[in-house]
Design an enzyme around this catalytic site. Structure first.
Site, PDB file in Angstrom:
ATOM      1  N   GLU A  87      41.374 -14.308  55.020  1.00 28.58           N
ATOM      2  CA  GLU A  87      42.129 -13.437  55.913  1.00 28.58           C
ATOM      3  C   GLU A  87      42.624 -12.152  55.252  1.00 28.58           C
ATOM      4  OE1 GLU A  87      42.466 -13.747  59.057  1.00 28.58           O
ATOM      5  OE2 GLU A  87      41.707 -15.779  59.358  1.00 28.58           O
ATOM      6  N   SER A 140      18.383 -42.610  88.748  1.00 29.52           N
ATOM      7  CA  SER A 140      18.147 -42.433  90.187  1.00 29.52           C
ATOM      8  C   SER A 140      19.151 -41.526  90.874  1.00 29.52           C
ATOM      9  CB  SER A 140      18.139 -43.799  90.870  1.00 29.52           C
ATOM     10  OG  SER A 140      17.020 -44.554  90.452  1.00 29.52           O
TER      11      SER A 140
END
Length: 698
Positions: free
Chosen positions: A96, A366
């Site tokens: 950072e 199905s």
């Protein structure tokens, strides 16, 4: 003489502009220095800033009730810097703000590079915030990308740098950032992900945690392990290059397999899977700046119905076995708007936050057949179209390869059945024959029109749901049947406001007519027969075991594969989908597990609509309901036997009565043989066309 005069005048003008430029530059420089001195003096005289601000992001359900408050700020999980692993501090500084201990709040080289990039792109997308600036922003400001906010951020950062030691700034920073999954501050993150204190974090653990605040959901090791690993490796590389760790430590950390805590911190949240998706969609779907989400202070208004959510969670807990690692996913969607009303992504969020409702892709079995039969209706079939249910080998190519699907339990009619019966019994032979008798793309185009975006393969087995799809994806696609053919886009977020009440996101339902409303109604009527025990014949309807629990008009379809069990169905105002299976694709014991999805589905749907009006499905114009004889598929008559009601577009229902077949059995036998011969011819002709398409692979 004139030439010399002109030269003299040019020299005087050059001297004038040189002096003017020099003096102007000096004035500007002096004023700039004075301005900086004023700013520095002013920030110093202001003294240390107040450091006790906590912002909260509130998440609301569809009634405006707060379902979660995510608090941001140092008052929660505060840990002294001496009690934080040095690896954590080094990792954050490396990724950072590598010059953290050298600058006075600002990294001027990074600022210059960012300004240049923003000028080139005519935007403010690039930032160069130091840890001090980020801490100032977390404590005192929002994350809007405006020059006003940046100026105030700079002033706060100066006040911090003047009056707060560097280690205290770093301590505050690691205690006020969001690490995802409800963990704020390094101590809570360490406990959540690894079950250790912040002081005991190893190098590889520290590097992984340091990567999370940039995008807590985007880099979540639970939801996106590959992204988390890539960012961890980047941070380790930066630490090595900056001399914070040795090459040996780097290699060892890369080779170490991180193990996450088995018992995660209890989230105590309503619908945690739903809320995780909300946070992800803020970033991924609506492109909200991760810094804004991290900062907090938001009001997120969602589509969640807490009563429906409670119903789903209750019946998951009730029906799922506690003695095995079987998993489930449940989704409820309003078919008129696409609003997601409930979402369960697994049995226990604390044990596994992986969201099976949103992220998993499984074979639908199905439950994919309604799209097949809708395509068939569109291509000239009717609910009474007859095809023969019997063991069948479908040639795949001219080399002698065959596709041989079978019905569950190897139960066949060995006779002609109607499409309505085929759907109610979930007859696989009828489904594949229907698929063959259409163009290979028909089923795919129909599924995509309903909202299926997962890749689909145009082969014979697609009729039986061989291509993987998502639970939310498939459930929302069923909305097209429940909503008169209108497709909806799933929606979890209605509106987002910042702390000042500014609307950052405002959504509307996305609805588009995808199917013909008459054929959609016909499909709904066919799917209702899944629960109609009067159709029980050579086998039972697939919803027979739960039909006694249904108290209102419902339509649906179950599905199973060796590894999956599904149930998706709907009323006019709610669609619910349920999946059950093992994460590692362990085969299911369908005798033991085969009814779980159906039970969760019917109980959740019934409880969710408790007290609501029992709406009927609206019959569109141009459709008529006709009684069909169960044995012959012709018009019913009391003299024939059992019958059922089917919906037909006007002038497409059978015209012959079943009584005509009672009069001449010998003639009927000859006609049946002729029909079998015709069916085989059609199938053979169609299969040859499938061969020529080069798209069939079983």
């Amino acid at each position: 003489m004139e030439v010399a005069t002109r030269r003299s005048q040019r020299k005087k003008r050059r001297r004038f502009w040189f002096r003017f430029t020099f003096r102007s530059t000096m004035v500007i420089a002096i004023l700039s220095v004075l301005a900086l001195l004023f700013i520095f003096s002013y920030s110093y005289l202001l003294g240390p800033p107040p450091m006790q601000v906590a912002q909260s992001t509130y998440i609301y359900d569809d009634d405006g009730n707060v379902v979660n408050e995510t608090q941001q700020g140092h008052q929660r999980n505060w840990t002294n810097i001496d009690d934080v692993s040095p690896f954590v501090l080094d990792a954050f500084v490396a990724i950072e703000d590598r010059k953290f201990y050298d600058h006075h709040g600002f990294d001027y080289m990074r600022i210059g590079a960012a300004v240049l990039k923003n000028v080139q792109t005519m935007s403010r997308s690039q930032g160069a915030s130091t840890i001090t600036q980020q801490y100032a922003r977390n404590l005192f400001l929002n994350h809007e990308k405006t020059w006003d906010r940046k100026a105030r951020e700079a002033l706060y950062a100066l006040r911090l740098e003047w009056h707060v030691p560097k280690d205290d700034i770093l301590e505050g920073y690691v205690n006020t950032i969001n690490f995802g999954h409800g963990a704020y501050g390094i101590e809570r993150a360490a406990q959540l992900y690894f079950g250790v204190s912040a002081n005991d974090l190893s190098l590889e653990q520290a590097a992984l945690l340091a990567g999370l605040p940039r995008g807590p959901s985007y880099y979540s090791p639970y939801n996106h392990p590959e992204r988390a690993k890539d960012r961890q490796e980047l941070i380790l590389s930066e630490m090595k290059d900056q001399g914070k760790i040795t090459a040996e430590q780097y290699e060892e950390a890369l080779a170490t397999n991180i193990e996450f805590s088995e018992t995660q911190q209890s989230q105590e949240r309503v619908a945690p899977y739903f809320q995780d998706v909300v946070e992800r969609e803020l970033l991924e779907r609506y492109d909200l700046d991760p810094a804004i989400v991290e900062a907090g202070g938001l009001k997120v208004f969602t589509t969640l119905d807490t009563d429906m959510q409670k119903a789903a969670e209750t019946y998951v807990e009730q029906e799922m076995p506690a003695d095995e690692p079987l998993q489930t996913a449940v989704v409820s969607v309003d078919p008129t708007t696409g609003d997601v009303k409930a979402m369960v992504g697994g049995v226990h969020y604390d044990e596994s936050p992986f969201n099976r409702a949103y992220d998993a892709r499984r074979s639908p079995g199905s439950t994919f057949k309604p799209f097949l039969y809708y395509a068939a209706l569109k291509n000239g079939f009717t609910p009474a179209t007859l095809l023969r249910s019997e063991p069948t080998s479908f040639p795949l190519n001219e080399d002698g390869d065959y596709y041989e699907p079978g019905n569950y339990g190897e139960i066949y009619a060995n006779d002609f059945i109607t499409m309505t019966q085929a759907l109610a019994y979930s007859d696989n032979i009828y489904a594949v024959k229907t698929h063959v008798l259409q163009e290979p793309e028909s089923l795919i185009e129909t599924a995509q029109a309903a909202g299926i975006e997962s890749p689909l393969s145009p082969n014979l087995s697609l009729a039986l749901g061989a291509s993987d799809v998502g639970v939310l994806e498939l459930t929302a696609a069923y909305s097209s049947f429940a909503n008169g053919g209108a497709r909806v886009e799933p929606r979890l977020i209605e509106r987002v406001e910042d702390a000042e009440g500014n609307v950052l996101i405002d959504t509307e339902p996305e609805v588009e007519q995808a199917f013909d409303e008459r054929q959609t109604y016909m499909m709904t009527e066919m799917m209702r027969h899944m629960f109609n025990s009067e159709l029980n014949d050579y086998t039972s309807v697939t919803g027979n075991s739960i039909s006694h629990l249904i108290t209102r008009p419902m339509a649906g379809k179950s599905g199973s594969t060796p590894n999956d069990n599904w149930m998706i169905g709907y009323t006019p105002n709610l669609v619910t989908g349920v999946w059950v299976g093992y994460d590692d694709n362990t085969p299911l014991d369908h005798r033991k597990h085969g009814q779980i999805a159906k039970k969760i589905w019917v109980k959740t749907l019934e409880k969710s609509l408790e007290g609501e009006l029992k709406h009927e499905f609206q019959v569109p114009r141009g459709v008529e309901n006709v009684d069909i004889d169960l044995a012959t598929g012709l018009l019913a008559d009391e003299a024939c036997g059992n019958a059922y009601t089917a919906a037909f577009v006007h002038n497409t229902a059978p015209t012959e009565s079943c009584t005509e077949y009672l009069e001449n059995d010998e003639l009927n036998a000859e006609e049946a043989k002729e029909e079998i011969s015709k069916e085989k011819e059609k199938l053979f002709d169609r299969l040859k066309r499938w061969f020529s398409s080069n798209e069939i692979d079983g």
